[in-house]
Structure formats: structure tokens, C-alpha cells
Design an enzyme around this catalytic site. Sequence first.
Site, PDB file in Angstrom:
ATOM      1  N   GLY A 194       0.773  -1.243   0.000  1.00  0.00           N
ATOM      2  CA  GLY A 194       0.000   0.000   0.000  1.00  0.00           C
ATOM      3  C   GLY A 194       0.797   1.281   0.000  1.00  0.00           C
ATOM      4  N   GLY A 195       1.952   1.302   0.695  1.00  0.00           N
ATOM      5  CA  GLY A 195       2.751   2.510   0.649  1.00  0.00           C
ATOM      6  C   GLY A 195       3.430   2.879   1.947  1.00  0.00           C
ATOM      7  N   TYR A 385       1.548  -7.865  21.365  1.00  0.00           N
ATOM      8  CA  TYR A 385       0.698  -7.167  20.401  1.00  0.00           C
ATOM      9  C   TYR A 385       1.017  -7.617  18.976  1.00  0.00           C
ATOM     10  CZ  TYR A 385      -0.562  -4.364  24.376  1.00  0.00           C
ATOM     11  OH  TYR A 385      -1.018  -3.978  25.606  1.00  0.00           O
ATOM     12  N   HIS A 389      -3.939  -8.702   9.464  1.00  0.00           N
ATOM     13  CA  HIS A 389      -4.364  -7.857   8.338  1.00  0.00           C
ATOM     14  C   HIS A 389      -5.737  -8.354   7.915  1.00  0.00           C
ATOM     15  CE1 HIS A 389      -4.574  -6.026   4.386  1.00  0.00           C
ATOM     16  NE2 HIS A 389      -3.539  -5.273   4.703  1.00  0.00           N
ATOM     17  N   GLU A 402      -4.626  -2.759   1.646  1.00  0.00           N
ATOM     18  CA  GLU A 402      -5.594  -1.826   2.206  1.00  0.00           C
ATOM     19  C   GLU A 402      -5.865  -0.673   1.227  1.00  0.00           C
ATOM     20  OE1 GLU A 402      -4.762  -1.749   6.459  1.00  0.00           O
ATOM     21  OE2 GLU A 402      -4.725   0.425   6.292  1.00  0.00           O
ATOM     22  N   ARG A 405      -9.115  -0.683  -0.553  1.00  0.00           N
ATOM     23  CA  ARG A 405     -10.210  -0.023   0.183  1.00  0.00           C
ATOM     24  C   ARG A 405     -10.000   1.486   0.204  1.00  0.00           C
ATOM     25  NH1 ARG A 405      -9.326  -2.417   5.486  1.00  0.00           N
ATOM     26  NH2 ARG A 405      -7.659  -3.620   4.562  1.00  0.00           N
ATOM     27  N   ARG A 426      -6.857  -1.543  11.300  1.00  0.00           N
ATOM     28  CA  ARG A 426      -7.022  -2.937  10.882  1.00  0.00           C
ATOM     29  C   ARG A 426      -7.388  -3.882  12.019  1.00  0.00           C
ATOM     30  NH1 ARG A 426      -0.986  -3.159   8.555  1.00  0.00           N
ATOM     31  NH2 ARG A 426      -2.060  -2.039   6.943  1.00  0.00           N
ATOM     32  N   HIS A 528      -0.111 -10.502  10.443  1.00  0.00           N
ATOM     33  CA  HIS A 528       0.544  -9.577   9.514  1.00  0.00           C
ATOM     34  C   HIS A 528       1.756  -8.869  10.110  1.00  0.00           C
ATOM     35  CE1 HIS A 528       0.848  -6.872   6.150  1.00  0.00           C
ATOM     36  NE2 HIS A 528       0.647  -5.796   6.898  1.00  0.00           N
ATOM     37  N   HIS A 529       1.582  -8.290  11.297  1.00  0.00           N
ATOM     38  CA  HIS A 529       2.674  -7.464  11.826  1.00  0.00           C
ATOM     39  C   HIS A 529       2.841  -7.729  13.315  1.00  0.00           C
ATOM     40  CE1 HIS A 529       5.387  -3.987  11.319  1.00  0.00           C
ATOM     41  NE2 HIS A 529       5.130  -3.768  12.592  1.00  0.00           N
ATOM     42  N   ARG A 568      -0.350  -1.247  14.621  1.00  0.00           N
ATOM     43  CA  ARG A 568       0.307  -0.344  13.670  1.00  0.00           C
ATOM     44  C   ARG A 568      -0.666   0.124  12.597  1.00  0.00           C
ATOM     45  NH1 ARG A 568       2.221  -1.007   8.685  1.00  0.00           N
ATOM     46  NH2 ARG A 568       2.269  -3.286   8.722  1.00  0.00           N
ATOM     47  N   GLY A 571       0.927   1.572   6.378  1.00  0.00           N
ATOM     48  CA  GLY A 571       1.840   2.555   5.789  1.00  0.00           C
ATOM     49  C   GLY A 571       2.902   3.064   6.745  1.00  0.00           C
TER      50      GLY A 571
HETATM   51  P1  FAD Z   1      12.149  -7.412   6.777  1.00  0.00           P
HETATM   52  O1  FAD Z   1      11.878  -6.644   5.562  1.00  0.00           O
HETATM   53  O2  FAD Z   1      11.281  -8.575   7.064  1.00  0.00           O
HETATM   54  O3  FAD Z   1      13.665  -7.889   6.676  1.00  0.00           O
HETATM   55  C1  FAD Z   1      14.264  -8.660   7.673  1.00  0.00           C
HETATM   56  C2  FAD Z   1      15.263  -9.607   7.009  1.00  0.00           C
HETATM   57  O4  FAD Z   1      16.074 -10.218   7.999  1.00  0.00           O
HETATM   58  C3  FAD Z   1      14.588 -10.731   6.255  1.00  0.00           C
HETATM   59  O5  FAD Z   1      15.051 -10.771   4.943  1.00  0.00           O
HETATM   60  C4  FAD Z   1      14.970 -11.972   7.036  1.00  0.00           C
HETATM   61  O6  FAD Z   1      15.122 -13.111   6.243  1.00  0.00           O
HETATM   62  C5  FAD Z   1      16.302 -11.556   7.626  1.00  0.00           C
HETATM   63  N1  FAD Z   1      16.687 -12.324   8.802  1.00  0.00           N
HETATM   64  C6  FAD Z   1      15.905 -12.724   9.832  1.00  0.00           C
HETATM   65  N2  FAD Z   1      16.633 -13.399  10.729  1.00  0.00           N
HETATM   66  C7  FAD Z   1      17.904 -13.413  10.268  1.00  0.00           C
HETATM   67  C8  FAD Z   1      19.120 -13.970  10.752  1.00  0.00           C
HETATM   68  N3  FAD Z   1      19.173 -14.663  11.906  1.00  0.00           N
HETATM   69  N4  FAD Z   1      20.241 -13.824  10.022  1.00  0.00           N
HETATM   70  C9  FAD Z   1      20.210 -13.159   8.845  1.00  0.00           C
HETATM   71  N5  FAD Z   1      19.078 -12.635   8.327  1.00  0.00           N
HETATM   72  C10 FAD Z   1      17.946 -12.742   9.040  1.00  0.00           C
HETATM   73  N6  FAD Z   1       4.136  -1.749   5.756  1.00  0.00           N
HETATM   74  C11 FAD Z   1       3.881  -0.517   5.283  1.00  0.00           C
HETATM   75  O7  FAD Z   1       4.208   0.472   5.923  1.00  0.00           O
HETATM   76  N7  FAD Z   1       3.285  -0.348   4.082  1.00  0.00           N
HETATM   77  C12 FAD Z   1       2.891  -1.395   3.316  1.00  0.00           C
HETATM   78  O8  FAD Z   1       2.388  -1.201   2.227  1.00  0.00           O
HETATM   79  C13 FAD Z   1       3.108  -2.712   3.817  1.00  0.00           C
HETATM   80  N8  FAD Z   1       2.679  -3.789   3.128  1.00  0.00           N
HETATM   81  C14 FAD Z   1       2.962  -5.037   3.605  1.00  0.00           C
HETATM   82  C15 FAD Z   1       2.563  -6.149   2.868  1.00  0.00           C
HETATM   83  C16 FAD Z   1       2.879  -7.421   3.304  1.00  0.00           C
HETATM   84  C17 FAD Z   1       2.428  -8.620   2.505  1.00  0.00           C
HETATM   85  C18 FAD Z   1       3.624  -7.587   4.507  1.00  0.00           C
HETATM   86  C19 FAD Z   1       3.986  -8.963   4.987  1.00  0.00           C
HETATM   87  C20 FAD Z   1       3.999  -6.483   5.238  1.00  0.00           C
HETATM   88  C21 FAD Z   1       3.663  -5.201   4.801  1.00  0.00           C
HETATM   89  N9  FAD Z   1       4.032  -4.088   5.527  1.00  0.00           N
HETATM   90  C22 FAD Z   1       3.769  -2.840   5.046  1.00  0.00           C
HETATM   91  C23 FAD Z   1       4.870  -4.223   6.714  1.00  0.00           C
HETATM   92  C24 FAD Z   1       6.319  -3.983   6.332  1.00  0.00           C
HETATM   93  O9  FAD Z   1       6.548  -4.486   5.043  1.00  0.00           O
HETATM   94  C25 FAD Z   1       7.285  -4.633   7.307  1.00  0.00           C
HETATM   95  O10 FAD Z   1       6.946  -4.330   8.620  1.00  0.00           O
HETATM   96  C26 FAD Z   1       8.681  -4.105   7.055  1.00  0.00           C
HETATM   97  O11 FAD Z   1       8.983  -4.226   5.687  1.00  0.00           O
HETATM   98  C27 FAD Z   1       9.713  -4.825   7.882  1.00  0.00           C
HETATM   99  O12 FAD Z   1      10.980  -4.405   7.453  1.00  0.00           O
HETATM  100  P2  FAD Z   1      12.266  -4.926   8.179  1.00  0.00           P
HETATM  101  O13 FAD Z   1      13.420  -4.446   7.400  1.00  0.00           O
HETATM  102  O14 FAD Z   1      12.191  -4.608   9.604  1.00  0.00           O
HETATM  103  O15 FAD Z   1      12.158  -6.519   8.070  1.00  0.00           O
HETATM  104  C1  SIN Z   2      -1.383  -3.065   2.906  1.00  0.00           C
HETATM  105  O1  SIN Z   2      -0.948  -2.592   1.855  1.00  0.00           O
HETATM  106  O2  SIN Z   2      -2.568  -3.280   3.130  1.00  0.00           O
HETATM  107  C2  SIN Z   2      -0.431  -3.339   4.015  1.00  0.00           C
HETATM  108  C3  SIN Z   2       0.039  -2.060   4.517  1.00  0.00           C
HETATM  109  C4  SIN Z   2       0.760  -2.170   5.800  1.00  0.00           C
HETATM  110  O3  SIN Z   2       0.933  -3.242   6.353  1.00  0.00           O
HETATM  111  O4  SIN Z   2       1.159  -1.106   6.270  1.00  0.00           O
END
Ligand code: FAD
Ligand code: SIN
Length: 594
Positions: A194-195, A385, A389, A402, A405, A426, A528-529, A568, A571
Amino acid sequence: MKTPFTLSLAAGLVAGVLAAPTLAADNLAGFHNDMGGCQNCHSDANHPTDDNLTFENEQCQSCHGDLAEVAESEQNVEHSPHLSHLPGEPACTSCHSGHEKSVVYCDSCHSFEYDMPFGGKWERQEPSIDALVKANSDREKALKAAPRATTDIVVIGSGGAGLSAAVAAHDKGAKVIVLEKEPLVGGNTKLAAGGMNAAMTQQQKAKGIEDSLALMTEDTMKGGRNINDPALVEVLVGHSAASVDWLTGLGADLNDVGRMGGASVNRTHRPTGGAGVGAHVVQVLYDNANQRDIDIRFNSRAVEIIKDEAGQVKGVLVNGAHTGYYWIKAEAVVVATGGFGRNNDRVSELDPKLKGFAATNHPGATGDGLDVAKNAGAAMQDLEYIQAHPTLSVAGGVMVTEAVRGNGAILVNRDGKRFVNEITTRDKASAAILEQEGKTAFLIFDDSVRHSLKKIERYIELGVVPTNASLKALGEAQGIDGAELEKTVARYNEFVASGQDADFARPNLPRSLNQGSFYAIEVTPAVHHTMGGVKIDNQSEVLGDDGKVIKGMFAAGEVSGGVHGANRLGGNAISDIVTFGRLAGENAAKFVKQ
Ligand code: FAD
Ligand code: SIN
């Protein structure tokens, strides 16, 4: 990658024994061996070159072509596995493993029937961090040996938080190694749809959207049921526009601005036309990391943060899928391992209501980082917590953003009736869907919504979006009361015309649903989160149980707690990971220089 080969190797390492590679008639290794021996794939039969399998992948490509070339030959194949939507350049060995059955990585989210040579079905069994750090001779040997690499900062995780930290730390003059346990870059970030939320941006200004830091703060705190750490929210909100600028400065397009649940105004930034934000952001960050020659190691699981007698970070113990245990000497570490939404044992222990729920997450979202950080003395907060989704597609197993919607779709039940403000937070939307018959609902929209958001084309390509020119016929085909559905949509269109939703007080009514064909997606909530995690301060430093900073240890992104409180807002995570990722990277670089 965690192919079965990888896993059997890791399991062998736990037991202190390297699993013997198999050369069977039903695996790729046996097939290539019959064509001329181990050197078909390896430079040295016993030791893969590195955990990225650089040499081995070059060998695949020298005969079969690269991903783009193979995809070119599959133009007419439905769901061509090589025409992947994943960012980076997934290596051949991400799916095609040598010594065990190959598995299609896409099936970690989808379920396709591919006729894959030597293929098996997706399954996931990885040893726990605790099992990997329990005394065993290979671990002891690795810790006593000289480090296999030396750097300033190890970043654990190649999602948005990790890559932002890596690029930011590099740009402050530090040498960085990124560890990623999966064969692919991007974690959950690559799936983000979504963004990215931000207030007071140039993009909002250009569209005449009035927003303020106070309003984004209020929405975020209200969404989080006011238990968010206000100091962290201040960082999130205060840096959000700068993080959009930072990303666009690196080459990102975040020009489309829409609305997500719980927001008072349009502040969700995404690529022009409404394509998914995550794959784009990861590609931009990954390209920038590569341009800076940052060492990114795939199939490389961080299992332990090593500290000296004074309690200061001195390195990271790695369990390489192909090279086993080794350690990297470093003065600082950034834990950016993401959440644990895909680990239902952990999820349901913390929130039993979610036992057996499907998840929207990538397979690596198991919560390793919590164990790694805890074993190094980190305090935890708000782990209970966990967010569902509201709209996972029942047919496709993929999350429907989302933004569908936000751009105008409504939710109806089997009686054809609306039952909730579709863009509420959500937690409330999920709870409302779970109260409906069958614990599912239907997203209903028309061509005008479809054309407002490119991401919808992806769901249509997956074949999970039934359509019909007649709303009544569409409803009836899906088991919805069609006549009632027509009445509901007509009433909703009146609300759009009057600008007031008299039934559910939906605050944004972007368009009437009356153009072209209609669409229905059956949806249900899915984990989801994970809002809780490692306790950090407003400098992204990790705090111990005594409330003091653990020197040299930083954390950012979904692995950390406190930013989003109990729930959360859509976005806010992309904003979180980029802002706190940058902060962690910059502060780790500063720490190393001191
Ligand atoms: P991640 O992007 O999950 O990266 C963590 C990385 O660490 C992974 O690649 C994992 O494999 C690696 N890792 C884990 N353990 C180890 C280890 N022991 N050693 C080495 N590597 C390891 N949020 C928004 O704000 N907007 C959105 O539109 C949105 N859409 C979403 C859609 C989906 C389908 C999902 C699942 C989530 C979405 N979210 C969205 C939430 C958001 O994408 C995530 O919360 C966020 O990207 C998490 O980023 P991160 O870098 O913390 O973790
Ligand atoms: C979604 O695009 O509905 C997911 C967005 C998010 O997890 O922030």
C-alpha cells in the site's frame, strides 16, 4: 537459500556433522554428475565457493541463460516462475537446489502447480537459534578460529531497515557486511504493497494535501491505543518527510499519495499509478548497496552477537548454509531481522487467539532476531501485540492491500451488506470480518478502482478476482445475496455523492462504484505485523534489561518494539524501517569512529 539441501546441511551442523551431499538420480546434482561430474557446477567438489553460491550460479547461467533470458522463453506460460515480481536478481539456486529436491520459492506465498525438474513441495524446517548456539564442537571451533572477515558494522537482515542502515552507514564512512539468511533480498519489505506514510512532504504539497506532524502523531498514537513510546513516534513522524526525500534521492518514485486505514488525510506514498511500494523500495536500496560495493551475504544466518569481557560488541557468529559456522569481527551490529508473523508457534504462544492463522509474511519472518538480541542482553517490549491484516485473499493466500479499500472498495458479507467503516484501523476491520458468517467477507469494487491502483492487476493476474458486468450476477456466483448487494452499492454511491457515510461514517469516499465491470475478492484476516520486539531508544540503540544502552548494538524495523504501540497503522512500517534504519546505520558509523 533454505532449500532442503540447506536445511539438511544446517541440521548436520547442529549435530556437529556435515551432511554428505547426495548424488541421486532424482536430484539435479546426480543429473549433472552424469553429464560430466561435480565440476559441472562446482570449482571444488567439496566446498561451494561462498554461501551466495556465486560460482555455482554462474555455471547455471552459462548453460541456461540468466533469469531474464529464461523468462523471455516463457512469455506464453501462465505464471512464468522466472518472470518473478521479486526484487534483486533471485539466483538460480534460490529454487533449484543441487543435492535435494528443488522447491519453488514463490510457493512460500503462493501455491502453483509447476512442473519443475527434480521438484518437491515447499516446506520449512529450520533449527531454532537456541539449537544453533547450544554447545557443539563446530561452533566452538569457529569461535576459537580467526574471524573469516573483518568489518566495522555487521547488519543482520536485508529488508528495508537493514539495507537503509547499510547504505546510510556506508555513506558515513563505515565498512559494512549485510547478512541475510534467505536466498533473496528484501524480507517482508519486498512484499509491502500500500505505501509509506509521511507528513508534510513535497508530494503532498504538490497535490494540495494539508497535513501536519501533530495530525500524523495523533493518528499513530490513536491507532496504537496510546501505548506507543512517544519519543519513538516523534522520530517516526518528524523524520518521515526526510525519509521520503532520502529514498527519492536514491532513485525511488513515491509520487502517488493515497489513504490507508486510520489516517486522517492522504499521506501514503507509493510509486506513480499505485504499484506496490516494497519491491520498488528494496530494488532501489539494493541497487544503491551494490553501487557502493556493500558485501551482502545470502544464505547466511546470524546466530549470535559476540561480546568481549567489557560487554562490548566484537562480532557476529554466522551459520552459512553451505560454509557452516564462522565469525565476523565488527565493532557494531545493527539487528534488522524483521518480525515473527510467519512463526505461528511463537505467535500463538503470545496470542492464543491467533493459533492456526495463516500469515501474510515471507518465510524468514520467524523472530530469530529476538533470540539473537535477547541472548546478547537486550530487553523486549510489547511482544503480545500482534496484528492481523483484514484482507488475505482466501483463494490466493496473498494479502490484498488496504489501498484497494483506500481507493474506494467496500466490504460486504454474504448478505450483501456492509458491516464496517472499510478504512478503520485494521484491528477493528479484522475483528468485524471475523464476526461475519464463515469468518470471511468480500471486497467489492469496479473498474474505476481497478484503474486507480496498478497493484490490483497483480491480483487479477493471479486469478483470484472474480468479475462480472452485473453486480447481481457477480454476487450470486460468490454466494452473496446479489439483489441486496445491488442495493448496498446504490446506497454507498449516494453516500459518495453526498460526501457523508450515514451508515459507518467512513471518512474517505473517493469514488462511486458504477463504472465498467465489478469485482469481488473473498478475504479473511491473517497474521501480519508484530508490533513488539527489541527495546530501543530514540537513537536506535538497543537497551538492556537494566535500561542502559548496550554499547555497539543497534536495532531497527519490525524487530524493534515501541514505535507502533498495540496496533500499527497501514503505511507506518515502511516509514519506520527507513527512518530507524538510517538512524541505526548513521549512529553505528558514528559509534565505530569514536
Ligand atoms: P524485513 O523486511 O522482514 O527484513 C528482515 C530480514 O532479515 C529478512 O530478509 C529476514 O530473512 C532476515 N533475517 C531474519 N533473521 C535473520 C538472521 N538470523 N540472520 C540473517 N538474516 C535474518 N508496511 C507498510 O508500511 N506499508 C505497506 O504497504 C506494507 N505492506 C505489507 C505487505 C505485506 C504482505 C507484509 C507482509 C507487510 C507489509 N508491511 C507494510 C509491513 C512492512 O513491510 C514490514 O513491517 C517491514 O517491511 C519490515 O521491514 P524490516 O526491514 O524490519 O524486516
Ligand atoms: C497493505 O498494503 O494493506 C499493508 C500495509 C501495511 O501493512 O502497512
